[in-house]
Enzyme design. Structure first.
Site, PDB file in Angstrom:
ATOM      1  N   GLY A  17      55.454  32.783  43.996  1.00  0.00           N
ATOM      2  CA  GLY A  17      56.333  32.634  42.847  1.00  0.00           C
ATOM      3  C   GLY A  17      57.751  32.978  43.281  1.00  0.00           C
ATOM      4  O   GLY A  17      58.150  32.675  44.405  1.00  0.00           O
ATOM      5  N   THR A  29      52.305  40.128  40.514  1.00  0.00           N
ATOM      6  CA  THR A  29      51.497  39.192  39.735  1.00  0.00           C
ATOM      7  C   THR A  29      51.141  38.006  40.614  1.00  0.00           C
ATOM      8  O   THR A  29      52.018  37.361  41.179  1.00  0.00           O
ATOM      9  CB  THR A  29      52.257  38.667  38.506  1.00  0.00           C
ATOM     10  OG1 THR A  29      53.454  38.011  38.941  1.00  0.00           O
ATOM     11  CG2 THR A  29      52.591  39.789  37.538  1.00  0.00           C
ATOM     12  N   ASN A  31      50.371  34.402  41.174  1.00  0.00           N
ATOM     13  CA  ASN A  31      50.679  33.181  40.418  1.00  0.00           C
ATOM     14  C   ASN A  31      49.708  32.063  40.775  1.00  0.00           C
ATOM     15  O   ASN A  31      49.419  31.844  41.954  1.00  0.00           O
ATOM     16  CB  ASN A  31      52.106  32.711  40.737  1.00  0.00           C
ATOM     17  CG  ASN A  31      53.178  33.666  40.257  1.00  0.00           C
ATOM     18  OD1 ASN A  31      53.042  34.887  40.390  1.00  0.00           O
ATOM     19  ND2 ASN A  31      54.245  33.130  39.707  1.00  0.00           N
ATOM     20  N   GLU A  81      50.251  34.186  35.417  1.00  0.00           N
ATOM     21  CA  GLU A  81      50.346  35.229  36.433  1.00  0.00           C
ATOM     22  C   GLU A  81      49.391  36.378  36.123  1.00  0.00           C
ATOM     23  O   GLU A  81      49.367  36.876  35.012  1.00  0.00           O
ATOM     24  CB  GLU A  81      51.775  35.784  36.473  1.00  0.00           C
ATOM     25  CG  GLU A  81      52.836  34.714  36.613  1.00  0.00           C
ATOM     26  CD  GLU A  81      54.233  35.287  36.777  1.00  0.00           C
ATOM     27  OE1 GLU A  81      54.357  36.471  37.150  1.00  0.00           O
ATOM     28  OE2 GLU A  81      55.201  34.544  36.516  1.00  0.00           O
ATOM     29  N   HIS A  86      44.346  47.107  40.527  1.00  0.00           N
ATOM     30  CA  HIS A  86      43.706  47.586  41.756  1.00  0.00           C
ATOM     31  C   HIS A  86      44.780  47.574  42.837  1.00  0.00           C
ATOM     32  O   HIS A  86      45.684  46.739  42.805  1.00  0.00           O
ATOM     33  CB  HIS A  86      42.550  46.646  42.145  1.00  0.00           C
ATOM     34  CG  HIS A  86      41.894  47.019  43.437  1.00  0.00           C
ATOM     35  ND1 HIS A  86      40.999  48.071  43.530  1.00  0.00           N
ATOM     36  CD2 HIS A  86      42.012  46.500  44.691  1.00  0.00           C
ATOM     37  CE1 HIS A  86      40.597  48.164  44.786  1.00  0.00           C
ATOM     38  NE2 HIS A  86      41.200  47.233  45.511  1.00  0.00           N
ATOM     39  N   TYR A  93      48.071  35.676  49.289  1.00  0.00           N
ATOM     40  CA  TYR A  93      48.525  34.297  49.086  1.00  0.00           C
ATOM     41  C   TYR A  93      47.560  33.337  49.769  1.00  0.00           C
ATOM     42  O   TYR A  93      47.064  33.620  50.861  1.00  0.00           O
ATOM     43  CB  TYR A  93      49.928  34.090  49.677  1.00  0.00           C
ATOM     44  CG  TYR A  93      51.021  34.813  48.928  1.00  0.00           C
ATOM     45  CD1 TYR A  93      51.415  34.380  47.661  1.00  0.00           C
ATOM     46  CD2 TYR A  93      51.656  35.922  49.481  1.00  0.00           C
ATOM     47  CE1 TYR A  93      52.428  35.038  46.977  1.00  0.00           C
ATOM     48  CE2 TYR A  93      52.667  36.585  48.809  1.00  0.00           C
ATOM     49  CZ  TYR A  93      53.047  36.137  47.548  1.00  0.00           C
ATOM     50  OH  TYR A  93      54.042  36.786  46.867  1.00  0.00           O
ATOM     51  N   ARG A 106      49.389  40.475  23.042  1.00  0.00           N
ATOM     52  CA  ARG A 106      50.615  40.278  22.249  1.00  0.00           C
ATOM     53  C   ARG A 106      51.313  38.990  22.678  1.00  0.00           C
ATOM     54  O   ARG A 106      51.050  38.470  23.764  1.00  0.00           O
ATOM     55  CB  ARG A 106      51.568  41.461  22.445  1.00  0.00           C
ATOM     56  CG  ARG A 106      52.019  41.651  23.891  1.00  0.00           C
ATOM     57  CD  ARG A 106      53.111  42.699  24.021  1.00  0.00           C
ATOM     58  NE  ARG A 106      53.468  42.976  25.412  1.00  0.00           N
ATOM     59  CZ  ARG A 106      54.349  42.289  26.121  1.00  0.00           C
ATOM     60  NH1 ARG A 106      54.965  41.251  25.597  1.00  0.00           N
ATOM     61  NH2 ARG A 106      54.616  42.617  27.384  1.00  0.00           N
ATOM     62  N   LYS A 109      57.690  38.485  24.659  1.00  0.00           N
ATOM     63  CA  LYS A 109      58.844  39.114  24.009  1.00  0.00           C
ATOM     64  C   LYS A 109      59.994  39.117  24.991  1.00  0.00           C
ATOM     65  O   LYS A 109      59.800  39.095  26.201  1.00  0.00           O
ATOM     66  CB  LYS A 109      58.526  40.578  23.674  1.00  0.00           C
ATOM     67  CG  LYS A 109      57.863  40.799  22.340  1.00  0.00           C
ATOM     68  CD  LYS A 109      57.818  42.278  21.984  1.00  0.00           C
ATOM     69  CE  LYS A 109      56.900  43.074  22.884  1.00  0.00           C
ATOM     70  NZ  LYS A 109      56.254  44.224  22.205  1.00  0.00           N
ATOM     71  N   PHE A 111      63.303  41.399  26.380  1.00  0.00           N
ATOM     72  CA  PHE A 111      63.619  42.821  26.499  1.00  0.00           C
ATOM     73  C   PHE A 111      65.079  42.992  26.867  1.00  0.00           C
ATOM     74  O   PHE A 111      65.680  42.140  27.513  1.00  0.00           O
ATOM     75  CB  PHE A 111      62.714  43.477  27.544  1.00  0.00           C
ATOM     76  CG  PHE A 111      61.273  43.490  27.151  1.00  0.00           C
ATOM     77  CD1 PHE A 111      60.766  44.502  26.338  1.00  0.00           C
ATOM     78  CD2 PHE A 111      60.421  42.471  27.547  1.00  0.00           C
ATOM     79  CE1 PHE A 111      59.433  44.501  25.951  1.00  0.00           C
ATOM     80  CE2 PHE A 111      59.089  42.466  27.159  1.00  0.00           C
ATOM     81  CZ  PHE A 111      58.590  43.478  26.370  1.00  0.00           C
TER      82      PHE A 111
END
Ligand code: ADP
Ligand code: MG
Length: 156
Positions: A17, A29, A31, A81, A86, A93, A106, A109, A111
Protein backbone atom coordinates in the site's frame (compact mmCIF):
# COMPACT_ATOMS: atom_id res chain seq x y z
CA UNK A 1 -26.63 -2.97 6.53
CA UNK A 2 -23.25 -4.46 7.32
CA UNK A 3 -24.51 -7.58 9.12
CA UNK A 4 -26.35 -8.95 6.09
CA UNK A 5 -23.08 -10.09 4.50
CA UNK A 6 -21.51 -11.56 7.65
CA UNK A 7 -19.72 -13.84 8.15
CA UNK A 8 -17.79 -12.88 5.01
CA UNK A 9 -14.94 -15.10 3.80
CA UNK A 10 -12.14 -13.67 1.70
CA UNK A 11 -8.72 -14.80 0.52
CA UNK A 12 -6.07 -13.04 -1.53
CA UNK A 13 -2.51 -11.85 -1.93
CA UNK A 14 -1.04 -9.18 0.37
CA UNK A 15 0.13 -6.22 -1.73
CA UNK A 16 2.04 -2.98 -1.06
CA UNK A 17 0.00 0.00 0.00
CA UNK A 18 1.29 3.47 0.82
CA UNK A 19 3.27 2.23 3.83
CA UNK A 20 1.42 4.55 6.19
CA UNK A 21 0.15 1.93 8.60
CA UNK A 22 3.50 1.07 10.10
CA UNK A 23 5.42 4.26 9.54
CA UNK A 24 2.96 6.88 10.75
CA UNK A 25 0.57 4.97 12.94
CA UNK A 26 2.60 2.04 14.28
CA UNK A 27 -0.33 -0.14 13.20
CA UNK A 28 0.53 -2.16 10.07
CA UNK A 29 -2.37 -3.11 7.80
CA UNK A 30 -2.05 -5.87 5.21
CA UNK A 31 -3.66 -4.56 2.01
CA UNK A 32 -5.54 -6.76 -0.45
CA UNK A 33 -5.07 -6.33 -4.20
CA UNK A 34 -7.43 -4.16 -6.22
CA UNK A 35 -8.92 -7.32 -7.70
CA UNK A 36 -9.91 -8.64 -4.26
CA UNK A 37 -11.25 -5.21 -3.25
CA UNK A 38 -13.42 -5.16 -6.37
CA UNK A 39 -14.76 -8.65 -5.61
CA UNK A 40 -16.51 -7.32 -2.47
CA UNK A 41 -20.24 -6.76 -2.94
CA UNK A 42 -20.73 -3.07 -3.71
CA UNK A 43 -23.36 -2.72 -0.97
CA UNK A 44 -20.98 -3.77 1.83
CA UNK A 45 -20.87 -0.61 3.98
CA UNK A 46 -17.49 1.03 4.42
CA UNK A 47 -16.22 1.10 8.00
CA UNK A 48 -14.34 -0.86 10.64
CA UNK A 49 -14.96 -4.59 11.09
CA UNK A 50 -13.38 -7.45 13.04
CA UNK A 51 -12.84 -11.16 12.58
CA UNK A 52 -10.17 -13.82 12.14
CA UNK A 53 -7.12 -13.89 9.89
CA UNK A 54 -4.42 -16.31 8.86
CA UNK A 55 -1.28 -15.80 6.74
CA UNK A 56 -0.44 -18.73 4.45
CA UNK A 57 -1.16 -21.84 6.50
CA UNK A 58 -0.12 -20.20 9.76
CA UNK A 59 -2.11 -19.76 12.97
CA UNK A 60 -5.49 -18.01 13.05
CA UNK A 61 -5.39 -14.64 14.85
CA UNK A 62 -7.85 -11.92 15.80
CA UNK A 63 -7.96 -8.99 13.38
CA UNK A 64 -9.55 -5.59 12.76
CA UNK A 65 -10.33 -4.59 9.19
CA UNK A 66 -11.02 -1.34 7.44
CA UNK A 67 -13.09 -1.19 4.27
CA UNK A 68 -13.27 2.15 2.58
CA UNK A 69 -11.78 5.36 1.45
CA UNK A 70 -9.83 6.30 4.59
CA UNK A 71 -11.28 9.82 4.86
CA UNK A 72 -8.34 10.97 6.98
CA UNK A 73 -6.02 10.46 4.02
CA UNK A 74 -8.58 11.41 1.36
CA UNK A 75 -7.85 8.26 -0.60
CA UNK A 76 -9.40 8.11 -4.01
CA UNK A 77 -9.31 4.33 -4.27
CA UNK A 78 -11.20 1.99 -2.01
CA UNK A 79 -9.02 -0.28 0.10
CA UNK A 80 -9.50 -3.34 2.29
CA UNK A 81 -6.83 -3.48 4.99
CA UNK A 82 -6.36 -6.03 7.77
CA UNK A 83 -4.49 -5.36 11.00
CA UNK A 84 -3.73 -8.75 12.53
CA UNK A 85 -3.62 -8.62 16.32
CA UNK A 86 -0.33 -10.48 16.56
CA UNK A 87 3.35 -9.56 16.38
CA UNK A 88 5.03 -11.03 13.32
CA UNK A 89 8.80 -11.38 13.01
CA UNK A 90 8.77 -10.30 9.36
CA UNK A 91 6.63 -8.66 6.70
CA UNK A 92 4.52 -11.02 4.60
CA UNK A 93 4.02 -9.21 1.29
CA UNK A 94 3.09 -11.63 -1.50
CA UNK A 95 1.66 -14.21 0.92
CA UNK A 96 -1.96 -15.36 0.85
CA UNK A 97 -4.10 -13.81 3.57
CA UNK A 98 -7.31 -15.59 4.54
CA UNK A 99 -9.90 -13.71 6.57
CA UNK A 100 -13.39 -14.17 7.87
CA UNK A 101 -15.19 -10.99 8.84
CA UNK A 102 -17.61 -11.71 11.69
CA UNK A 103 -18.69 -8.31 13.06
CA UNK A 104 -18.99 -4.60 12.43
CA UNK A 105 -17.70 -1.88 14.77
CA UNK A 106 -18.37 1.58 13.25
CA UNK A 107 -18.53 3.61 10.07
CA UNK A 108 -15.50 5.44 8.72
CA UNK A 109 -14.78 8.73 10.41
CA UNK A 110 -12.50 11.64 9.85
CA UNK A 111 -10.12 12.77 12.60
CA UNK A 112 -8.54 16.08 13.54
CA UNK A 113 -5.10 14.59 14.18
CA UNK A 114 -3.01 11.46 13.72
CA UNK A 115 -3.14 10.99 17.52
CA UNK A 116 -6.95 10.99 17.48
CA UNK A 117 -6.88 8.44 14.65
CA UNK A 118 -4.46 6.19 16.56
CA UNK A 119 -6.61 6.32 19.75
CA UNK A 120 -9.71 5.39 17.76
CA UNK A 121 -7.90 2.41 16.19
CA UNK A 122 -6.66 1.30 19.64
CA UNK A 123 -10.26 1.35 20.87
CA UNK A 124 -11.36 -0.62 17.80
CA UNK A 125 -8.69 -3.23 18.59
CA UNK A 126 -9.88 -3.56 22.20
CA UNK A 127 -13.51 -3.86 21.04
CA UNK A 128 -12.53 -6.52 18.49
CA UNK A 129 -10.63 -8.55 21.11
CA UNK A 130 -13.67 -8.51 23.45
CA UNK A 131 -16.24 -9.38 20.78
CA UNK A 132 -14.15 -12.18 19.28
CA UNK A 133 -14.11 -14.02 22.64
CA UNK A 134 -17.90 -14.40 22.45
CA UNK A 135 -19.03 -17.89 21.31
CA UNK A 136 -20.77 -16.71 18.10
CA UNK A 137 -17.53 -15.13 16.86
CA UNK A 138 -15.08 -17.57 18.48
CA UNK A 139 -16.64 -20.52 16.61
CA UNK A 140 -15.48 -19.09 13.24
CA UNK A 141 -11.86 -19.32 14.34
CA UNK A 142 -12.21 -23.08 13.88
CA UNK A 143 -13.96 -22.84 10.51
CA UNK A 144 -12.84 -25.31 7.83
CA UNK A 145 -12.09 -22.32 5.59
CA UNK A 146 -8.79 -21.85 7.43
CA UNK A 147 -7.82 -25.52 6.97
CA UNK A 148 -8.80 -25.88 3.31
CA UNK A 149 -6.56 -23.36 1.57
CA UNK A 150 -7.72 -24.46 -1.91
CA UNK A 151 -11.38 -24.59 -0.96
CA UNK A 152 -13.95 -22.58 -2.83
CA UNK A 153 -15.43 -19.62 -0.96
CA UNK A 154 -19.20 -19.28 -0.77
CA UNK A 155 -20.60 -16.12 0.79
CA UNK A 156 -24.21 -15.10 1.25
P1 ADP B 1 1.34 -1.00 3.28
O1 ADP B 1 0.90 0.40 3.02
O2 ADP B 1 2.29 -1.53 2.26
O3 ADP B 1 0.16 -1.88 3.52
P2 ADP B 1 1.77 -0.97 6.16
O4 ADP B 1 2.59 0.03 6.86
O5 ADP B 1 0.29 -0.90 6.30
O6 ADP B 1 2.20 -0.94 4.63
O7 ADP B 1 2.30 -2.38 6.63
C1 ADP B 1 1.63 -3.54 6.18
C2 ADP B 1 2.56 -4.73 6.06
O8 ADP B 1 3.18 -5.01 7.31
C3 ADP B 1 1.77 -5.98 5.71
O9 ADP B 1 1.62 -6.12 4.30
C4 ADP B 1 2.62 -7.09 6.30
O10 ADP B 1 3.55 -7.55 5.36
C5 ADP B 1 3.33 -6.41 7.47
N1 ADP B 1 2.80 -6.74 8.80
C6 ADP B 1 3.58 -7.07 9.86
N2 ADP B 1 2.85 -7.29 10.96
C7 ADP B 1 1.54 -7.12 10.60
C8 ADP B 1 0.30 -7.22 11.32
N3 ADP B 1 0.27 -7.55 12.63
N4 ADP B 1 -0.85 -6.96 10.65
C9 ADP B 1 -0.81 -6.63 9.34
N5 ADP B 1 0.32 -6.51 8.61
C10 ADP B 1 1.51 -6.75 9.23
MG1 MG C 1 -1.40 -1.17 4.87
Amino acid sequence: GAMRHLPYFCRGEVVKGFGRGSQELGIPTANFSEQVVESFPSDVPTGIYYGWACVGNGDVHKMVLSIGWNPFYKNTKKSVETHIIHTFKEDFYGEILSIVITGYIRPEKNFDSVDALISAIQEDIEEAKRQLDLPEHLKLKEDNFFHLPEGKITNN
